[in-house]
Write a protein that holds these residues in place. Structure first.
Motif, PDB file in Angstrom:
ATOM      1  N   ARG A 166      55.054 -48.242 -69.458  1.00 59.64           N
ATOM      2  CA  ARG A 166      53.909 -48.321 -70.389  1.00 59.64           C
ATOM      3  C   ARG A 166      53.741 -49.961 -70.919  1.00 59.64           C
ATOM      4  O   ARG A 166      52.615 -50.173 -71.028  1.00 59.64           O
ATOM      5  CB  ARG A 166      54.051 -47.516 -71.577  1.00 59.64           C
ATOM      6  N   ARG A 167      54.687 -50.659 -71.049  1.00 51.37           N
ATOM      7  CA  ARG A 167      54.627 -52.226 -71.620  1.00 51.37           C
ATOM      8  C   ARG A 167      54.208 -52.764 -70.302  1.00 51.37           C
ATOM      9  O   ARG A 167      53.246 -53.749 -70.742  1.00 51.37           O
ATOM     10  CB  ARG A 167      56.362 -52.613 -71.727  1.00 51.37           C
ATOM     11  N   LYS A 168      54.355 -52.639 -69.202  1.00 49.70           N
ATOM     12  CA  LYS A 168      54.019 -53.280 -68.090  1.00 49.70           C
ATOM     13  C   LYS A 168      52.380 -53.028 -67.783  1.00 49.70           C
ATOM     14  O   LYS A 168      51.615 -53.957 -67.460  1.00 49.70           O
ATOM     15  CB  LYS A 168      54.579 -52.980 -66.775  1.00 49.70           C
ATOM     16  N   ILE A 169      51.987 -51.652 -68.030  1.00 50.03           N
ATOM     17  CA  ILE A 169      50.783 -51.310 -67.889  1.00 50.03           C
ATOM     18  C   ILE A 169      49.756 -52.210 -69.024  1.00 50.03           C
ATOM     19  O   ILE A 169      48.816 -52.724 -68.687  1.00 50.03           O
ATOM     20  CB  ILE A 169      50.500 -49.923 -68.037  1.00 50.03           C
ATOM     21  N   ALA A 170      50.347 -52.126 -70.145  1.00 50.64           N
ATOM     22  CA  ALA A 170      49.710 -52.851 -71.127  1.00 50.64           C
ATOM     23  C   ALA A 170      49.541 -54.421 -71.034  1.00 50.64           C
ATOM     24  O   ALA A 170      48.726 -55.045 -71.175  1.00 50.64           O
ATOM     25  CB  ALA A 170      50.446 -52.613 -72.507  1.00 50.64           C
ATOM     26  N   GLU A 171      50.918 -54.954 -70.352  1.00 48.96           N
ATOM     27  CA  GLU A 171      50.778 -56.519 -69.988  1.00 48.96           C
ATOM     28  C   GLU A 171      49.960 -56.832 -69.002  1.00 48.96           C
ATOM     29  O   GLU A 171      49.414 -57.713 -69.013  1.00 48.96           O
ATOM     30  CB  GLU A 171      52.043 -56.812 -69.786  1.00 48.96           C
ATOM     31  N   PHE A 172      49.529 -56.070 -68.154  1.00 52.63           N
ATOM     32  CA  PHE A 172      48.685 -56.170 -67.042  1.00 52.63           C
ATOM     33  C   PHE A 172      47.213 -55.926 -67.407  1.00 52.63           C
ATOM     34  O   PHE A 172      46.233 -56.235 -66.627  1.00 52.63           O
ATOM     35  CB  PHE A 172      48.972 -55.426 -65.595  1.00 52.63           C
ATOM     36  N   GLY A 173      46.988 -55.282 -68.466  1.00 53.20           N
ATOM     37  CA  GLY A 173      45.644 -55.070 -69.023  1.00 53.20           C
ATOM     38  C   GLY A 173      45.043 -53.846 -68.220  1.00 53.20           C
ATOM     39  O   GLY A 173      43.735 -53.777 -67.976  1.00 53.20           O
ATOM     40  N   ILE A 174      45.986 -52.973 -67.828  1.00 47.66           N
ATOM     41  CA  ILE A 174      45.349 -51.952 -66.751  1.00 47.66           C
ATOM     42  C   ILE A 174      44.999 -50.676 -67.929  1.00 47.66           C
ATOM     43  O   ILE A 174      45.910 -50.293 -68.689  1.00 47.66           O
ATOM     44  CB  ILE A 174      46.374 -51.548 -66.077  1.00 47.66           C
ATOM     45  N   HIS A 175      43.856 -50.037 -67.849  1.00 55.95           N
ATOM     46  CA  HIS A 175      43.374 -48.940 -68.453  1.00 55.95           C
ATOM     47  C   HIS A 175      43.489 -47.741 -67.740  1.00 55.95           C
ATOM     48  O   HIS A 175      43.035 -47.812 -66.453  1.00 55.95           O
ATOM     49  CB  HIS A 175      42.088 -49.089 -68.890  1.00 55.95           C
ATOM     50  N   MET A 176      44.621 -46.709 -67.987  1.00 56.51           N
ATOM     51  CA  MET A 176      44.758 -45.464 -67.198  1.00 56.51           C
ATOM     52  C   MET A 176      44.025 -44.555 -67.477  1.00 56.51           C
ATOM     53  O   MET A 176      43.903 -44.084 -68.434  1.00 56.51           O
ATOM     54  CB  MET A 176      46.501 -45.214 -67.626  1.00 56.51           C
ATOM     55  N   VAL A 234      52.256 -46.144 -60.408  1.00 57.31           N
ATOM     56  CA  VAL A 234      52.484 -47.036 -59.378  1.00 57.31           C
ATOM     57  C   VAL A 234      51.104 -47.550 -58.426  1.00 57.31           C
ATOM     58  O   VAL A 234      50.948 -48.653 -57.995  1.00 57.31           O
ATOM     59  CB  VAL A 234      53.458 -46.328 -58.295  1.00 57.31           C
ATOM     60  N   ASN A 235      50.439 -46.358 -58.284  1.00 57.75           N
ATOM     61  CA  ASN A 235      49.120 -46.793 -57.632  1.00 57.75           C
ATOM     62  C   ASN A 235      48.247 -47.509 -58.313  1.00 57.75           C
ATOM     63  O   ASN A 235      47.759 -48.700 -57.869  1.00 57.75           O
ATOM     64  CB  ASN A 235      48.272 -45.415 -57.484  1.00 57.75           C
ATOM     65  N   GLU A 236      48.040 -47.711 -59.636  1.00 56.39           N
ATOM     66  CA  GLU A 236      47.372 -48.709 -60.494  1.00 56.39           C
ATOM     67  C   GLU A 236      47.950 -49.790 -60.564  1.00 56.39           C
ATOM     68  O   GLU A 236      46.902 -50.782 -60.550  1.00 56.39           O
ATOM     69  CB  GLU A 236      47.304 -47.990 -61.914  1.00 56.39           C
ATOM     70  N   VAL A 237      49.415 -49.935 -60.686  1.00 50.98           N
ATOM     71  CA  VAL A 237      49.915 -51.515 -60.644  1.00 50.98           C
ATOM     72  C   VAL A 237      49.559 -52.045 -59.226  1.00 50.98           C
ATOM     73  O   VAL A 237      49.063 -53.271 -59.329  1.00 50.98           O
ATOM     74  CB  VAL A 237      51.153 -51.424 -60.823  1.00 50.98           C
TER      75      VAL A 237
END
Length: 492
Positions: free
Chosen positions: A336-346, A356-359
């Motif tokens: 969750r921290r990485k998703i937020a760091e990358f600015g990815i909206h799930m 994994v797919n989104e990253v």
């Protein structure tokens, strides 16, 4: 009742249709045989000499006044100039021609060839027929049709006035024909599988749903032909392919259209390495024989289609471009921290496979400009691929990327019915947790595997995206004749 609005000029053209009918002339014409293509006329101009010839096409421009006019006549092969003079026109009369023939009209002509003072190859028109009277006016000649929204909604006008657009779709047709020929010459049998399916399988995607009244059951527009094609391997076919339309109820952007074209093939007794070799050879053969360009500019990116394509593993690519390992993403808090760091909206559920797919999609995929094979995927995002013997949490799968987008997907196919049933069960559980793109249980496919499917390799190539890359365009809508668009309230 809603009617299409006409401006003053267009209404005048519509009025001419009634006048022509009163004169006993059909404004929407008749067959017109024995005509030569404009490109043929230009190429064989000297051979044709002073013969009387016939040509047909659309009037793209009219210029001149007084007792003579020049027209530009266009057909699918090209354009040629027409010269209409009052002294030469036999029937109808020149004044009639001046009044009733407009740019956009489709006409047939008969005449002889000559070269103007400016060395323009020209047909001197002796006779003329109206084959279809146009009501709508063509876009302004110096700027053509440039509004992207109108170009896609009114593709017929786009093709009419922008020759480069028509050329792109002609090249697309040649590419698809070349792929078909390439495969059939190597022993692959072209087949057709259902577009309406009782279970949406073969890919991870949200399907379109429809209802069959006679059967009184819901059916799905296929998201992939995979499971039916592999049933054919069970039945004894060894090399099959399908160039097919598939449908996914997903967003629309520069690389996604809900209706798209794929080529999928399956080969018994092959594997991932066989599919990799086939993919590289097929694409490079296409580049050599259809486009004749090993380098393509796509915006500011230069894509080199040269042998050999680069190769890396999924783990290596994630570490290099995202700075995170697959094992680290199993930790929910870290993920969750990485998703937020990358600015990815799930948009999807926070399943490991979705993370994994989104990253990968957002942080890794855009980095592959030159064609690159990425292999050895995690099993969680590859429910139909065979496990690697030495790494059971990885599968024998590759995707090919170029220009920052996915072009192809391939597996050593999973043919163990027990493993396949277990993976379907996991997909069903993910769906129950809210992941509506997970696959459903397909008992009949498992039953087919229980009869025995030979070891096999499978490959899917996105035709629209491949054409995009080889033509150097940055939107999938430029290579789909009629892309999906949001419906407008009026006059759509």
């Amino acid at each position: 009742m809603v009617v299409l609005e006409l401006n003053e000029v267009e209404q005048s053209r519509k009025d001419k249709i009634g006048e022509l009918r009163e004169q006993g002339i059909d404004p929407f014409g008749h067959s017109f045989g024995d005509a030569l293509a404009t490109a043929y006329i230009a190429e064989h101009f000297d051979e044709l000499g002073d013969r009387t010839i016939r040509a047909r096409g659309r009037v793209m421009a009219v210029r001149g006044h007084g007792k003579a006019c020049f027209l530009v006549l266009a057909d699918m092969s090209g354009r040629i100039q027409l010269y209409v003079r009052s002294d030469d026109l036999k029937e109808p009369a020149y004044d009639w021609f001046k009044k009733y023939i407009d740019s956009g009209d489709i006409i047939g002509v008969e005449g002889t060839l000559f070269v103007t003072k400016t060395r323009e190859k020209t047909i001197a028109v002796a006779r003329l027929w109206v084959l279809s009277k146009a009501i709508r006016t063509l876009p302004e000649k110096f700027h053509g049709l440039t509004d992207v929204e109108i170009r896609y909604r009114q593709r017929y006008v786009d093709l009419m006035v922008n020759p480069e657009v028509r050329d792109a779709f002609e090249k697309r047709s040649r590419m698809v024909s070349h792929i078909r020929t390439y495969l059939t010459e190597r022993g692959y049998l072209e087949v057709e599988t259902p577009m309406l399916q009782p279970i949406a399988g073969g890919a991870t995607a949200r399907p379109f749903v429809t209802h069959h009244n006679a059967l009184d059951q819901d059916l799905f527009l296929r998201i992939a032909p995979e499971l039916y094609l592999k049933r054919l391997l069970v039945g004894g076919f060894e090399k099959v392919f399908e160039i097919n339309r598939s449908f996914r109820n997903e967003g629309i952007d520069t690389v996604h259209n809900p209706e798209f074209t794929m080529m999928e093939l399956y080969e018994a007794y092959s594997d991932l390495d066989g599919m990799m070799s086939l993919t590289e050879n097929l694409i490079l053969d296409l580049v050599e024989k259809v486009t004749s360009m090993s380098q393509v500019h796509m915006g500011e990116r230069l894509i080199n289609f040269t042998r050999p394509f680069a190769r890396t593993t999924f783990d290596e690519a994630m570490q290099k471009y995202a700075g995170v390992s697959l094992e680290e993403l199993r930790d929910d808090g870290l993920a969750r921290r990485k998703i937020a760091e990358f600015g990815i909206h799930m948009d999807k559920s926070f399943e490991y496979a979705n993370v994994v797919n989104e990253v990968f999609d957002k942080m890794v995929e855009p980095n592959f400009i030159d064609p690159t094979f990425v292999r050895d995927y995690p099993v969680e995002i590859s429910p139909l691929a065979k496990r690697m013997a030495e790494q059971p949490q990885r599968v024998q799968r590759f995707e090919l990327f170029a220009g920052g987008i996915e072009l192809a997907n391939a597996f050593t196919e999973l043919n163990d019915p027990m493993d396949q049933e277990e993976r379907f069960t996991q997909q069903v559980a993910a769906k129950a947790r809210g992941d509506d793109e997970s696959q459903s249980m397909d008992f009949d496919y498992v039953r087919a595997l229980q009869y025995g499917m030979p070891p096999a390799g499978g490959l899917g190539i996105g035709i629209d995206r491949l054409v995009m890359l080889l033509l150097g365009v940055e939107s999938i809508r430029e290579v789909i004749l009629f892309p999906q668009l949001k419906r407008r309230e009026s006059q759509d």
